[in-house]
Design an enzyme around this catalytic site. Structure first.
Site, short mmCIF file in Angstrom:
data_model
loop_
_atom_site.label_atom_id
_atom_site.label_comp_id
_atom_site.label_asym_id
_atom_site.label_seq_id
_atom_site.Cartn_x
_atom_site.Cartn_y
_atom_site.Cartn_z
N GLY A 83 3.73 -9.21 -7.83
CA GLY A 83 2.29 -9.01 -7.92
C GLY A 83 1.63 -9.33 -6.60
N ARG B 99 3.81 0.19 -11.07
CA ARG B 99 4.34 -1.17 -10.93
C ARG B 99 5.54 -1.14 -10.00
NH1 ARG B 99 0.36 -1.46 -13.51
NH2 ARG B 99 -0.10 -2.74 -15.34
N GLN B 100 5.74 -2.26 -9.28
CA GLN B 100 6.88 -2.38 -8.39
C GLN B 100 7.95 -3.25 -9.04
OE1 GLN B 100 3.71 -3.49 -7.14
NE2 GLN B 100 3.25 -2.24 -5.35
N TYR B 101 9.20 -2.77 -8.94
CA TYR B 101 10.34 -3.52 -9.48
C TYR B 101 11.42 -3.61 -8.40
CZ TYR B 101 8.10 -2.77 -13.98
OH TYR B 101 7.19 -2.75 -15.01
N SER B 102 11.96 -4.82 -8.23
CA SER B 102 12.99 -5.02 -7.22
C SER B 102 14.20 -4.15 -7.51
CB SER B 102 13.43 -6.49 -7.20
OG SER B 102 12.37 -7.32 -6.82
N GLU C 126 0.69 2.25 8.02
CA GLU C 126 1.18 2.83 6.77
C GLU C 126 1.68 4.25 6.95
OE1 GLU C 126 -2.16 1.98 4.21
OE2 GLU C 126 -1.79 -0.18 4.49
N GLY D 296 14.70 -16.78 -13.67
CA GLY D 296 14.33 -15.67 -14.53
C GLY D 296 14.66 -14.33 -13.92
N HIS E 196 0.82 -1.20 0.00
CA HIS E 196 0.00 0.00 0.00
C HIS E 196 0.86 1.26 0.00
CE1 HIS E 196 -3.98 -1.90 1.67
NE2 HIS E 196 -3.63 -2.37 0.49
N TYR F 283 -9.68 4.42 2.27
CA TYR F 283 -10.27 3.33 3.05
C TYR F 283 -11.78 3.41 3.16
CZ TYR F 283 -5.78 1.29 4.10
OH TYR F 283 -4.55 0.68 3.96
#
Length: 387
Positions: free
Chosen positions: A382, A206-209, A137, A266, A85, A95
């Site tokens: 995801g 989007r989240q990327y490491s 949060e 991968g 979040h 919320y």
């Protein structure tokens, strides 16, 4: 504090949720996006189309209803959601919107079973959970904002370097436009990027490491060309700009002396690179194993980087599996029994990242080899799901 009667009424709805399955959350999302389309700028629509988000939310609802009288059982899951979040910049005002549509969904799907008393009980239960999420949060937001180089909300970054790591993976070096320092992070965490893509009606997050150890002036993410946003990123050039939120995530390298075993497939190699480089930067003598599976040599990213760490991490051992034409490496799927005699099965920490099916396959092998479940840590790209 929820009353005994409220807890009982919520628990009484568990059979309703179980029988309906993800149809409940599918109805919920369709309803919410129809009434509040602005939230399409926040939620990953690709996960909506595949059903992953609905399935994850259904599991979360069922788990909360089951453990409503002892939410401490869900502490780890709640922390993981808190980080997700925070990376999406979910705010307190979101919320009540979610709560309104959740209660309306229960009423619309179960008009005979969900009495006013049950709806009121769920309203109280959701309110208590929302307050918990908002509080935790906000703590993450404040920590991100007040640490050296930190910030809150979007921040503009320039792509200052792009490296082709494999046939399908590119690394993007991101430097803030304001030229000020960036916030530190723990190896294993991710960065959420916020993009406006031509032809898309909504912003896409989007989240990327983060794929290297924490640096003071820039970030590095390594992205596989796969999906709407990743394909878009692969079209960008040095000098282009994107927005990003502060690093987040609870899949992190533990500060312990236990041996570390990094197992990936991968693009799941990306957080492992950050962990391995952090061990190197800390001049740690921690015994390390690096195990990676790739479909082809052309898709195998960071091979030379990992091997280059060996003179600097004297204990590092590596093993690779290539599905076809292994050319000196192991061919086919990763079977740990082949190297089990050298792995620290009784004392090691095992970090997994890759496709969910791969991680489930590896976790089963580890359990069969005697590794305790508490020493198996993993990250799902995801919506989270149990292996």
């Amino acid at each position: 504090m929820l009353s005994t009667q409220t807890i009982k009424l919520v628990k009484d709805t568990i059979p309703l949720l179980a029988n309906a399955g993800p149809a409940v959350t599918d109805h919920f999302y369709k309803r919410m996006f129809n009434h509040n389309p602005e939230l399409l700028d926040v939620f990953n629509i690709s996960n909506q189309k595949t059903g992953k988000q609905q399935f994850a939310l259904f599991n979360a609802l069922a788990a909360y209803a089951t453990h409503i009288d002892n939410p401490a059982v869900l502490a780890q899951a709640i922390e993981r959601i808190n980080h997700k979040h925070a990376s999406l910049n979910i705010l307190p005002e979101h919320y009540p919107i979610v709560g309104t549509h959740l209660l309306a969904t229960l009423q619309e799907m179960f008009p005979n079973e969900c009495t006013p008393e049950i709806i009121d009980a769920w309203a109280q239960a959701y309110g208590a959970l929302a307050d918990l999420f908002i509080t935790q949060e906000e703590a993450i937001y404040q920590n991100n904002e007040h640490k050296s180089g930190g910030w809150r909300g979007r921040r503009r970054f320039e792509i200052t370097k792009i490296v082709q790591e494999s046939e399908v993976i590119k690394s993007f070096y991101l430097t803030p436009l304001d030229k000020l320092p960036v916030a530190s992070y723990q190896a294993g965490q991710y960065l959420a990027v916020d993009c406006e893509i031509q032809g898309s009606e909504n912003r896409q997050i989007r989240q990327y490491s983060l794929s290297q150890s924490s640096q003071s002036d820039h970030y590095r993410i390594s992205v596989k060309k796969e999906g709407l946003v990743s394909n878009y990123l692969h079209t960008l050039k040095q000098g282009d700009e994107i927005d990003a939120y502060p690093p987040a995530g609870d899949f992190v390298l533990l500060a312990s002396d236990a041996p570390k075993v990094f197992i990936s497939a991968g693009v799941g190699i990306t957080p492992m690179m950050a962990m391995l480089q952090t061990i190197k930067s800390n001049a740690s003598n921690t015994p390390c194993w690096f195990l990676h599976a790739a479909r082809t040599h052309a898709e195998h990213a960071f091979y030379d980087n990992v091997e280059a760490f060996k003179p600097q991490i004297s204990s590092l051992q590596s093993h690779y599996w290539i599905e076809n034409n292994a050319n000196g490496h192991r061919e086919g799927r990763m079977y740990l029994a082949e190297i089990s005699s050298e792995l620290p099965l009784e004392t090691g920490e095992f970090y997994l990242c890759g496709p969910s099916a791969f991680m489930a396959f590896i976790k089963t092998q580890l359990i069969d080899l005697g590794v305790d479940d508490s020493r198996i840590l993993y990250e799902v790209f995801g919506p989270h799901q149990a292996l």
